[in-house]
Motif scaffolding. Structure first.
Motif, PDB file in Angstrom:
ATOM      1  N   GLY A  13       0.492  -1.054   0.379  1.00 46.27           N
ATOM      2  CA  GLY A  13       0.815   0.217  -0.004  1.00 46.27           C
ATOM      3  C   GLY A  13       0.437   0.938  -0.133  1.00 46.27           C
ATOM      4  N   ARG A  14       0.453   2.089  -1.223  1.00 51.98           N
ATOM      5  CA  ARG A  14       1.230   3.629  -1.144  1.00 51.98           C
ATOM      6  C   ARG A  14       0.602   5.061  -0.986  1.00 51.98           C
ATOM      7  N   GLY A  15      -0.241   4.166  -1.182  1.00 52.12           N
ATOM      8  CA  GLY A  15      -1.822   5.641  -1.212  1.00 52.12           C
ATOM      9  C   GLY A  15      -1.122   6.221   0.311  1.00 52.12           C
ATOM     10  N   PRO A  16      -2.791   7.298   0.249  1.00 47.83           N
ATOM     11  CA  PRO A  16      -2.752   8.058   1.092  1.00 47.83           C
ATOM     12  C   PRO A  16      -3.218   6.850   2.133  1.00 47.83           C
ATOM     13  N   LEU A  17      -3.221   7.444   4.124  1.00 50.15           N
ATOM     14  CA  LEU A  17      -3.966   6.812   5.015  1.00 50.15           C
ATOM     15  C   LEU A  17      -5.371   7.710   5.394  1.00 50.15           C
ATOM     16  N   HIS A  18      -6.207   7.571   5.668  1.00 52.68           N
ATOM     17  CA  HIS A  18      -7.443   8.433   5.854  1.00 52.68           C
ATOM     18  C   HIS A  18      -7.788   7.207   7.189  1.00 52.68           C
ATOM     19  N   LEU A  19      -8.611   7.941   8.005  1.00 48.66           N
ATOM     20  CA  LEU A  19      -8.972   7.515   9.248  1.00 48.66           C
ATOM     21  C   LEU A  19     -10.042   8.422   9.809  1.00 48.66           C
ATOM     22  N   GLN A  20     -11.065   7.948   9.989  1.00 52.39           N
ATOM     23  CA  GLN A  20     -12.646   8.349  10.401  1.00 52.39           C
ATOM     24  C   GLN A  20     -11.782   8.309  11.729  1.00 52.39           C
ATOM     25  N   VAL A  21     -12.482   9.093  12.435  1.00 55.74           N
ATOM     26  CA  VAL A  21     -12.619   9.414  14.140  1.00 55.74           C
ATOM     27  C   VAL A  21     -13.873   9.843  15.037  1.00 55.74           C
ATOM     28  N   HIS A  22     -14.538   8.903  15.825  1.00 53.66           N
ATOM     29  CA  HIS A  22     -15.574   9.709  16.203  1.00 53.66           C
ATOM     30  C   HIS A  22     -15.880   9.983  17.225  1.00 53.66           C
ATOM     31  N   VAL A  23     -15.999  11.614  17.423  1.00 60.90           N
ATOM     32  CA  VAL A  23     -15.773  12.217  18.835  1.00 60.90           C
ATOM     33  C   VAL A  23     -16.977  12.970  18.990  1.00 60.90           C
ATOM     34  N   SER A  24     -17.383  12.572  21.023  1.00 61.64           N
ATOM     35  CA  SER A  24     -18.638  13.523  21.537  1.00 61.64           C
ATOM     36  C   SER A  24     -17.907  14.215  22.104  1.00 61.64           C
ATOM     37  N   TRP A  25     -17.590  16.069  22.527  1.00 59.78           N
ATOM     38  CA  TRP A  25     -17.837  16.920  22.231  1.00 59.78           C
ATOM     39  C   TRP A  25     -18.559  17.596  23.098  1.00 59.78           C
ATOM     40  N   ALA A  26     -18.608  18.402  23.782  1.00 60.89           N
ATOM     41  CA  ALA A  26     -19.643  18.705  25.201  1.00 60.89           C
ATOM     42  C   ALA A  26     -19.033  20.218  26.083  1.00 60.89           C
ATOM     43  N   PRO A  27     -19.376  21.280  26.480  1.00 60.13           N
ATOM     44  CA  PRO A  27     -18.530  22.135  27.246  1.00 60.13           C
ATOM     45  C   PRO A  27     -18.158  21.193  28.605  1.00 60.13           C
ATOM     46  N   ASP A  28     -18.967  20.567  28.757  1.00 57.95           N
ATOM     47  CA  ASP A  28     -19.413  19.772  30.258  1.00 57.95           C
ATOM     48  C   ASP A  28     -18.760  18.143  30.653  1.00 57.95           C
ATOM     49  N   GLN A  29     -18.396  17.172  30.673  1.00 54.84           N
ATOM     50  CA  GLN A  29     -17.558  16.250  30.289  1.00 54.84           C
ATOM     51  C   GLN A  29     -18.651  15.351  30.331  1.00 54.84           C
ATOM     52  N   ALA A  30     -19.967  15.808  31.955  1.00 53.99           N
ATOM     53  CA  ALA A  30     -20.756  14.731  32.242  1.00 53.99           C
ATOM     54  C   ALA A  30     -21.365  14.574  30.183  1.00 53.99           C
ATOM     55  N   GLU A  31     -21.419  15.547  29.733  1.00 53.51           N
ATOM     56  CA  GLU A  31     -22.327  16.175  29.277  1.00 53.51           C
ATOM     57  C   GLU A  31     -21.746  15.526  27.429  1.00 53.51           C
ATOM     58  N   ALA A  32     -20.704  15.498  27.321  1.00 49.90           N
ATOM     59  CA  ALA A  32     -19.941  14.550  25.458  1.00 49.90           C
ATOM     60  C   ALA A  32     -20.116  12.710  26.697  1.00 49.90           C
ATOM     61  N   GLU A  33     -20.631  12.822  27.727  1.00 52.32           N
ATOM     62  CA  GLU A  33     -20.359  11.549  28.111  1.00 52.32           C
ATOM     63  C   GLU A  33     -22.096  10.925  27.959  1.00 52.32           C
ATOM     64  N   ALA A  34     -22.898  11.770  27.897  1.00 55.14           N
ATOM     65  CA  ALA A  34     -23.947  11.135  28.475  1.00 55.14           C
ATOM     66  C   ALA A  34     -24.567  11.762  26.508  1.00 55.14           C
ATOM     67  N   VAL A  35     -24.184  12.363  25.323  1.00 52.44           N
ATOM     68  CA  VAL A  35     -23.721  12.306  24.114  1.00 52.44           C
ATOM     69  C   VAL A  35     -23.654  11.037  23.734  1.00 52.44           C
ATOM     70  N   ALA A  36     -21.921  10.470  24.127  1.00 58.95           N
ATOM     71  CA  ALA A  36     -21.272   9.716  23.283  1.00 58.95           C
ATOM     72  C   ALA A  36     -22.337   8.524  23.912  1.00 58.95           C
ATOM     73  N   TYR A  37     -22.762   8.364  25.129  1.00 59.76           N
ATOM     74  CA  TYR A  37     -23.364   7.324  25.802  1.00 59.76           C
ATOM     75  C   TYR A  37     -24.856   6.887  24.881  1.00 59.76           C
ATOM     76  N   ASP A  38     -25.951   8.193  24.790  1.00 58.04           N
ATOM     77  CA  ASP A  38     -26.766   7.857  23.664  1.00 58.04           C
ATOM     78  C   ASP A  38     -27.200   7.875  22.474  1.00 58.04           C
ATOM     79  N   GLN A  39     -26.132   7.872  21.791  1.00 62.66           N
ATOM     80  CA  GLN A  39     -26.410   7.376  20.126  1.00 62.66           C
ATOM     81  C   GLN A  39     -25.628   6.838  20.109  1.00 62.66           C
ATOM     82  N   TRP A  40     -24.218   6.324  20.869  1.00 63.19           N
ATOM     83  CA  TRP A  40     -22.804   4.900  19.847  1.00 63.19           C
ATOM     84  C   TRP A  40     -22.545   4.082  21.064  1.00 63.19           C
TER      85      TRP A  40
END
Length: 126
Positions: A13-40
């Protein structure tokens, strides 16, 4: 990821490497966790489980007792923008040429605005 990259390169393999990263961010840690848990939480199952579930209700049943730590193994979950920068820098250091960010939450505007202003500029400076 290192094994995957090595296997790709070792197989010619010589082509470029691509990656999809799943992210959950919110201004508050508990909210970021709740979003990730609910959706993923239903997206933590490897084949054949994920192949054999036929309805959304089936996914709800099998994911009812998934712990947050398991979700955090497949989603970068944090309210700390510096931590997100660090994760993305690690992927770039591994050799990925392009990274597609996928915020797992339903509300995209705050994520796009914040990452556009606070995260991506720090990566471009590399």
């Amino acid at each position: 990821l290192r094994r995957m990259i090595r296997a790709y390169r070792d197989a010619g393999g010589r082509g470029p490497l691509h990656l999809q990263v799943h992210v959950s961010w919110a201004p508050d840690q508990a909210e970021a966790e709740a979003v990730a848990y609910d959706q993923w939480r239903s997206n933590v199952f490897a084949p054949p489980v994920c192949w054999d579930l036929e309805t959304a209700e089936h996914f709800d049943v099998v994911s009812a007792d998934v712990p947050m730590r398991r979700v955090a193994q497949v989603v970068n979950v944090s309210a700390d923008l510096g931590r997100h920068v660090g994760w993305l820098e690690e992927y770039l250091t591994l050799g990925f040429d392009q990274i597609a960010l996928h915020h797992v939450g339903k509300e995209q505007s705050a994520f796009l605005d914040t990452f556009g202003a606070e995260v991506l500029p720090k990566l471009r400076a590399r």
